[in-house]
Structure formats: structure tokens, C-alpha cells
Design a protein around this motif. Structure first.
Motif, PDB file in Angstrom:
ATOM      1  N   GLU A  26       2.403 -11.558 -10.354  1.00 16.25           N
ATOM      2  CA  GLU A  26       1.947 -11.906 -11.697  1.00 16.25           C
ATOM      3  C   GLU A  26       1.018 -13.117 -11.628  1.00 16.25           C
ATOM      4  O   GLU A  26       1.260 -14.048 -10.853  1.00 16.25           O
ATOM      5  N   MET A  27      -0.034 -13.127 -12.456  1.00 13.20           N
ATOM      6  CA  MET A  27      -0.980 -14.238 -12.456  1.00 13.20           C
ATOM      7  C   MET A  27      -0.304 -15.514 -12.963  1.00 13.20           C
ATOM      8  O   MET A  27       0.365 -15.510 -13.983  1.00 13.20           O
ATOM      9  N   VAL A  28      -0.489 -16.600 -12.215  1.00 10.38           N
ATOM     10  CA  VAL A  28       0.040 -17.908 -12.597  1.00 10.38           C
ATOM     11  C   VAL A  28      -1.069 -18.765 -13.186  1.00 10.38           C
ATOM     12  O   VAL A  28      -0.878 -19.444 -14.189  1.00 10.38           O
ATOM     13  N   LYS A  68      10.584  -0.123  -3.052  1.00 10.73           N
ATOM     14  CA  LYS A  68       9.435   0.506  -3.716  1.00 10.73           C
ATOM     15  C   LYS A  68       8.804  -0.462  -4.724  1.00 10.73           C
ATOM     16  O   LYS A  68       8.931  -0.274  -5.930  1.00 10.73           O
ATOM     17  N   PRO A  69       8.097  -1.476  -4.214  1.00  7.40           N
ATOM     18  CA  PRO A  69       7.452  -2.422  -5.135  1.00  7.40           C
ATOM     19  C   PRO A  69       6.198  -1.832  -5.783  1.00  7.40           C
ATOM     20  O   PRO A  69       5.589  -0.903  -5.247  1.00  7.40           O
ATOM     21  N   VAL A  70       5.831  -2.384  -6.929  1.00  4.19           N
ATOM     22  CA  VAL A  70       4.606  -2.011  -7.627  1.00  4.19           C
ATOM     23  C   VAL A  70       3.782  -3.282  -7.804  1.00  4.19           C
ATOM     24  O   VAL A  70       4.279  -4.293  -8.304  1.00  4.19           O
ATOM     25  N   LEU A  71       2.527  -3.229  -7.362  1.00  2.76           N
ATOM     26  CA  LEU A  71       1.627  -4.364  -7.516  1.00  2.76           C
ATOM     27  C   LEU A  71       0.663  -4.089  -8.659  1.00  2.76           C
ATOM     28  O   LEU A  71      -0.004  -3.051  -8.672  1.00  2.76           O
ATOM     29  N   PRO A  72       0.539  -5.020  -9.595  1.00  2.07           N
ATOM     30  CA  PRO A  72      -0.430  -4.831 -10.673  1.00  2.07           C
ATOM     31  C   PRO A  72      -1.855  -4.937 -10.126  1.00  2.07           C
ATOM     32  O   PRO A  72      -2.058  -5.424  -9.006  1.00  2.07           O
ATOM     33  N   ALA A 120      17.168 -16.493  13.976  1.00  4.23           N
ATOM     34  CA  ALA A 120      17.128 -17.953  14.044  1.00  4.23           C
ATOM     35  C   ALA A 120      15.782 -18.419  14.589  1.00  4.23           C
ATOM     36  O   ALA A 120      15.303 -17.906  15.597  1.00  4.23           O
ATOM     37  N   GLN A 121      15.126 -19.337  13.905  1.00  5.81           N
ATOM     38  CA  GLN A 121      13.857 -19.954  14.313  1.00  5.81           C
ATOM     39  C   GLN A 121      12.641 -19.033  14.211  1.00  5.81           C
ATOM     40  O   GLN A 121      11.540 -19.452  14.524  1.00  5.81           O
ATOM     41  N   THR A 122      12.808 -17.758  13.809  1.00  4.67           N
ATOM     42  CA  THR A 122      11.675 -16.831  13.722  1.00  4.67           C
ATOM     43  C   THR A 122      11.765 -16.036  12.427  1.00  4.67           C
ATOM     44  O   THR A 122      12.778 -15.390  12.159  1.00  4.67           O
ATOM     45  N   VAL A 123      10.698 -16.092  11.647  1.00  7.28           N
ATOM     46  CA  VAL A 123      10.626 -15.342  10.394  1.00  7.28           C
ATOM     47  C   VAL A 123       9.270 -14.651  10.327  1.00  7.28           C
ATOM     48  O   VAL A 123       8.242 -15.279  10.555  1.00  7.28           O
ATOM     49  N   THR A 124       9.263 -13.366  10.037  1.00 10.09           N
ATOM     50  CA  THR A 124       8.023 -12.642   9.804  1.00 10.09           C
ATOM     51  C   THR A 124       7.749 -12.639   8.305  1.00 10.09           C
ATOM     52  O   THR A 124       8.604 -12.214   7.525  1.00 10.09           O
ATOM     53  N   MET A 125       6.582 -13.132   7.927  1.00 11.55           N
ATOM     54  CA  MET A 125       6.166 -13.117   6.527  1.00 11.55           C
ATOM     55  C   MET A 125       5.142 -12.001   6.348  1.00 11.55           C
ATOM     56  O   MET A 125       4.214 -11.879   7.149  1.00 11.55           O
ATOM     57  N   LEU A 126       5.315 -11.196   5.322  1.00 12.87           N
ATOM     58  CA  LEU A 126       4.375 -10.131   4.991  1.00 12.87           C
ATOM     59  C   LEU A 126       3.720 -10.448   3.660  1.00 12.87           C
ATOM     60  O   LEU A 126       4.377 -10.956   2.752  1.00 12.87           O
ATOM     61  N   GLN A 127       2.449 -10.124   3.550  1.00 14.28           N
ATOM     62  CA  GLN A 127       1.737 -10.290   2.290  1.00 14.28           C
ATOM     63  C   GLN A 127       1.023  -8.981   1.991  1.00 14.28           C
ATOM     64  O   GLN A 127       0.334  -8.427   2.844  1.00 14.28           O
ATOM     65  N   MET A 128       1.198  -8.480   0.777  1.00 11.46           N
ATOM     66  CA  MET A 128       0.538  -7.259   0.333  1.00 11.46           C
ATOM     67  C   MET A 128      -0.353  -7.597  -0.854  1.00 11.46           C
ATOM     68  O   MET A 128       0.031  -8.386  -1.714  1.00 11.46           O
ATOM     69  N   LEU A 129      -1.520  -6.970  -0.896  1.00 13.71           N
ATOM     70  CA  LEU A 129      -2.499  -7.240  -1.943  1.00 13.71           C
ATOM     71  C   LEU A 129      -3.050  -5.929  -2.474  1.00 13.71           C
ATOM     72  O   LEU A 129      -3.470  -5.070  -1.702  1.00 13.71           O
ATOM     73  N   ASN A 130      -3.042  -5.781  -3.807  1.00 12.42           N
ATOM     74  CA  ASN A 130      -3.703  -4.660  -4.456  1.00 12.42           C
ATOM     75  C   ASN A 130      -5.130  -5.118  -4.724  1.00 12.42           C
ATOM     76  O   ASN A 130      -5.384  -5.877  -5.649  1.00 12.42           O
ATOM     77  N   ARG A 131      -6.068  -4.672  -3.908  1.00  6.74           N
ATOM     78  CA  ARG A 131      -7.452  -5.121  -4.036  1.00  6.74           C
ATOM     79  C   ARG A 131      -8.190  -4.410  -5.162  1.00  6.74           C
ATOM     80  O   ARG A 131      -9.301  -4.779  -5.505  1.00  6.74           O
ATOM     81  N   SER A 150       2.784 -20.634  -7.247  1.00  6.93           N
ATOM     82  CA  SER A 150       1.659 -19.845  -6.730  1.00  6.93           C
ATOM     83  C   SER A 150       1.850 -19.614  -5.243  1.00  6.93           C
ATOM     84  O   SER A 150       1.812 -20.550  -4.459  1.00  6.93           O
ATOM     85  N   VAL A 151       2.049 -18.346  -4.860  1.00  7.45           N
ATOM     86  CA  VAL A 151       2.246 -18.049  -3.449  1.00  7.45           C
ATOM     87  C   VAL A 151       1.066 -17.312  -2.832  1.00  7.45           C
ATOM     88  O   VAL A 151       0.921 -17.283  -1.627  1.00  7.45           O
ATOM     89  N   THR A 152       0.227 -16.701  -3.652  1.00  3.95           N
ATOM     90  CA  THR A 152      -0.989 -16.066  -3.158  1.00  3.95           C
ATOM     91  C   THR A 152      -2.116 -16.338  -4.143  1.00  3.95           C
ATOM     92  O   THR A 152      -1.864 -16.706  -5.292  1.00  3.95           O
TER      93      THR A 152
END
Length: 182
Positions: free
Chosen positions: A31-33, A145-149, A110-121, A62-64
Motif C-alpha cells: 500500500e502507498m505510504v 497467494k499474495p495480491v499486489l496492487p 541463525a545468522q542468515t535470512v533471505t529477504m525477497l521483494q516482489m514488485l508489480n511493475r 516505508s519498506v519499498t
């Protein structure tokens, strides 16, 4: 952003005319911030670098974000660092988009985290996605099953996205969407 981190952004105007830049930030669910103009214009063939904390409209919610020129696309990248200068990671701002994407070599322990970012262009329709987390042997562990606006995005760790309750040593994520995402 996680506590003790910062985000730096670099933008390049590859056109032969000045460009006014709009910066839009989004929360964890896309969602737009905020939306604001970058102060001043970006010169022809010019570049600008800044920390997201220098843009008054941005907040920790704001994360993205996206940076769009009024006359066309910009080139750029972002980098995330920690305040102790031990970690630095980045990504080019023009990733390929597709309807089927694989993230290989993901892990959360422990000590390792994979971060994913998805973008609806896209700016016209929602992106309805199916995200599946698999073990290295091909066993499906979890599906969401996420939905990106339109123009929306989200960022999260494997635990955030899939609600994991125990570590995953290694695996991969398959994303299928009804419209191209990156």
C-alpha cells in the motif's frame, strides 16, 4: 527497515533533457505510504544519490519505493547497509519481469535470512501471485497467494512471507503470477 540499517539510492537520467522525479514509498503489503517530488530537477545525463532518510515523506513504515521520471524511465540502484559498516547489499533497479520466477538458494536460520521483494511493475491491474517454498528435494513446504496492487510491492523474510515456525536450511521459491512481476 530493520533497526540499525540504512538505504542509499542512486538515480541516473540517461535522457538529454532535465527530469522531475517522483518518489513513492510503499508499506510491507504494497500500500502507498507517501509520494513526493525529489527536490530540484535531475540534469540531462545527470545522477543523484541520497539516503531514503533524507526524503522527508519516507518513514519506517516505508519498506519499498519507486522512483519515476515524468518524461520516462530512470536507471538506478539501491544499497542497504548496517550502521556498523559490516554488511552491504544492493540491487539494480531494473530487474527483469516475468510471470514465473525462481529464487534459488534461499535459507532462514541463525545468522542468515533471505529477504525477497516482489514488485508489480504494471500500473493497470493487480498481480495475483502464487508463491511456493520448496525443499532442495522438491518437496513443497508452504504456499501463499499474495495480491499486489498496481505499482505495489512487498518485502519480507521467508518467515514473514510463509509464516515459518522453524528454520529452513536451504530451498527455493517459485513465483507464478497472472501478470508480469519482478
Amino acid at each position: 527497515l530493520m533497526t540499525g540499517t540504512y538505504v542509499g539510492v542512486g538515480l541516473l537520467n540517461s535522457k538529454n533533457q532535465t527530469e522531475q522525479v517522483n518518489l513513492t514509498s510503499y508499506n510491507l503489503v504494497g500500500e502507498m505510504v507517501s509520494s513526493s517530488e525529489l527536490p530540484g530537477e535531475l540534469a540531462p545525463m545527470g545522477q543523484e544519490a541520497f539516503l531514503t532518510g533524507e526524503v522527508s515523506e519516507f518513514s519506517y513504515e516505508s519498506v519499498t519505493f519507486s522512483a519515476r521520471g515524468q518524461k520516462g524511465d530512470l536507471q538506478g540502484f539501491f544499497m542497504v547497509g548496517d550502521s556498523k559498516s559490516r554488511r552491504l547489499d544492493g540491487f539494480g533497479a531494473t530487474p527483469d519481469a516475468g510471470k514465473e520466477i525462481y529464487f534459488i538458494g534461499v535459507e532462514e536460520k541463525a545468522q542468515t535470512v533471505t529477504m525477497l521483494q516482489m514488485l508489480n511493475r504494471g500500473w493497470e491491474q493487480d498481480a495475483r501471485m502464487t508463491m511456493e517454498l520448496y525443499s532442495p528435494e522438491g518437496e513443497r513446504i508452504k504456499t501463499v497467494k499474495p495480491v499486489l496492487p498496481p505499482g505495489g510491492s512487498f518485502t519480507g523474510s521467508l518467515a514473514d512471507i510463509f509464516g515459518l515456525e522453524s528454520p529452513i536450511e536451504e530451498g527455493y521459491v517459485k513465483v507464478v503470477s497472472d501478470t508480469a512481476v519482478s
